[in-house]
Write an enzyme that holds these catalytic residues in place. Sequence first.
Site, PDB file in Angstrom:
ATOM      1  N   ASN A 179      54.650  61.312 -24.252  1.00 20.44           N
ATOM      2  CA  ASN A 179      54.551  60.086 -25.041  1.00 20.44           C
ATOM      3  C   ASN A 179      55.819  59.744 -25.798  1.00 20.44           C
ATOM      4  O   ASN A 179      56.205  58.586 -25.890  1.00 20.44           O
ATOM      5  CB  ASN A 179      53.389  60.200 -26.024  1.00 20.44           C
ATOM      6  CG  ASN A 179      52.049  60.180 -25.327  1.00 20.44           C
ATOM      7  OD1 ASN A 179      51.764  61.047 -24.513  1.00 20.44           O
ATOM      8  ND2 ASN A 179      51.230  59.193 -25.632  1.00 20.44           N
ATOM      9  N   ARG A 204      41.620  59.615 -41.677  1.00 17.43           N
ATOM     10  CA  ARG A 204      42.815  60.406 -41.948  1.00 17.43           C
ATOM     11  C   ARG A 204      43.250  60.049 -43.368  1.00 17.43           C
ATOM     12  O   ARG A 204      43.544  58.897 -43.667  1.00 17.43           O
ATOM     13  CB  ARG A 204      43.912  60.102 -40.936  1.00 17.43           C
ATOM     14  CG  ARG A 204      43.619  60.651 -39.546  1.00 17.43           C
ATOM     15  CD  ARG A 204      44.731  60.383 -38.570  1.00 17.43           C
ATOM     16  NE  ARG A 204      44.812  58.976 -38.209  1.00 17.43           N
ATOM     17  CZ  ARG A 204      45.764  58.465 -37.419  1.00 17.43           C
ATOM     18  NH1 ARG A 204      46.718  59.248 -36.942  1.00 17.43           N
ATOM     19  NH2 ARG A 204      45.753  57.183 -37.116  1.00 17.43           N
ATOM     20  N   ASP A 215      49.494  58.290 -41.786  1.00 18.53           N
ATOM     21  CA  ASP A 215      50.953  58.125 -41.726  1.00 18.53           C
ATOM     22  C   ASP A 215      51.536  57.745 -43.086  1.00 18.53           C
ATOM     23  O   ASP A 215      52.327  56.800 -43.198  1.00 18.53           O
ATOM     24  CB  ASP A 215      51.329  57.049 -40.696  1.00 18.53           C
ATOM     25  CG  ASP A 215      50.561  57.170 -39.391  1.00 18.53           C
ATOM     26  OD1 ASP A 215      50.373  58.299 -38.930  1.00 18.53           O
ATOM     27  OD2 ASP A 215      50.149  56.127 -38.842  1.00 18.53           O
ATOM     28  N   HIS A 255      52.341  63.873 -39.834  1.00 18.60           N
ATOM     29  CA  HIS A 255      53.008  62.593 -40.124  1.00 18.60           C
ATOM     30  C   HIS A 255      53.286  62.456 -41.624  1.00 18.60           C
ATOM     31  O   HIS A 255      52.688  61.659 -42.332  1.00 18.60           O
ATOM     32  CB  HIS A 255      52.203  61.402 -39.624  1.00 18.60           C
ATOM     33  CG  HIS A 255      53.083  60.207 -39.440  1.00 18.60           C
ATOM     34  ND1 HIS A 255      53.210  59.548 -38.247  1.00 18.60           N
ATOM     35  CD2 HIS A 255      53.926  59.581 -40.305  1.00 18.60           C
ATOM     36  CE1 HIS A 255      54.074  58.552 -38.387  1.00 18.60           C
ATOM     37  NE2 HIS A 255      54.530  58.569 -39.634  1.00 18.60           N
ATOM     38  N   GLU A 284      56.824  63.105 -32.864  1.00 20.38           N
ATOM     39  CA  GLU A 284      56.780  61.820 -33.553  1.00 20.38           C
ATOM     40  C   GLU A 284      56.795  62.045 -35.066  1.00 20.38           C
ATOM     41  O   GLU A 284      56.845  63.179 -35.551  1.00 20.38           O
ATOM     42  CB  GLU A 284      55.531  61.036 -33.141  1.00 20.38           C
ATOM     43  CG  GLU A 284      54.220  61.670 -33.598  1.00 20.38           C
ATOM     44  CD  GLU A 284      52.981  60.891 -33.174  1.00 20.38           C
ATOM     45  OE1 GLU A 284      53.084  60.047 -32.262  1.00 20.38           O
ATOM     46  OE2 GLU A 284      51.912  61.141 -33.756  1.00 20.38           O
TER      47      GLU A 284
END
Length: 319
Positions: free
Chosen positions: A157, A292, A13, A258, A194
């Site tokens: 979600n 990630r 992120d 993200h 998201e």
Amino acid sequence: MTLQNPIVECRADPHVTLHTDGYYYFTASVPEYDRIEVRRARTLDALSSTDEIATVWTKPDHGKTSDLIWAPEMHYFDDHWVIYFAAAPNREIKDGAFQHRMYGLVCRDDNPLTGTWEPVVQIDSGIDTFCLDATVFKHQDQWYYLWAQKDPVIPGNSCLYIATMSDSTTLSSDAVMISKPEFDWEIRGFLVNEGPSVIKRNGKIFISYSASATDERYCMGLLSADDSAPLLDPMSWQKATSPVFQSVPEKSIFGPGHNSFTTTPDGSEDLMIYHARNYTNIEGDPLWDPNRHACVHRLSWDENGFPVFGEPQTQVALG
């Protein structure tokens, strides 16, 4: 100049701000999900080795912000720094989701690595459900808050919402939904919209976002609106029907998403910072896999003024 991906390992992120002082400020989710870390460097490739790095906030042992610190973003809001992040009181699933709510941290000093951060403030969207991934942008002298939240009625979600702001931690309008998971590529594993991020170019406002589960199925979509349109009207936003950025197995780049947007130091090229993995054999829930990595990608633009994302690359040539 060529940048080698990843630019920072084990940071999901990722969010980058190129400030007026000439520094790139970087923050991201750390694998332990227990703190907020900020680093800065004059170049993107120096972010991994910089010694200008600080933990500006650590979760308490108890309370509503005591677990799962996710997706911090640091912005310069008119005359002060603010970090937006999501946190939960524990790891228990309720109503089909984690218990995250959104929070803000403010620093009024010039250097956020050494400055004083004020106490955490919860940011109330008016909907008391799982929410996260807030970002902000300013347009026509008005600040907007943009985030992901679980709708009480719509399955899945999270959907994407937008609202106006009266200050850096207070919303001044009702939450307006502008996107929900609906296409096949948005509902793989989980029904997710998201991680929104904004870039304004060519008379339009573009919102990238991420969809589906956080493994190799994770990918990015795109919303757009004319910059003269009423941004709180859902009809102002057009949604691409196909993903704009996704896994490239031949290059071992999986689950890119993200993202945040920035530029080269001279502002001549638009860049995207995103995270991805280089393998698919994840043991257990992908959320607990630390690999990630933050990567960089160069955007181009088509004849209609829309961003061309192309494919993620292991190396990115600039200039």
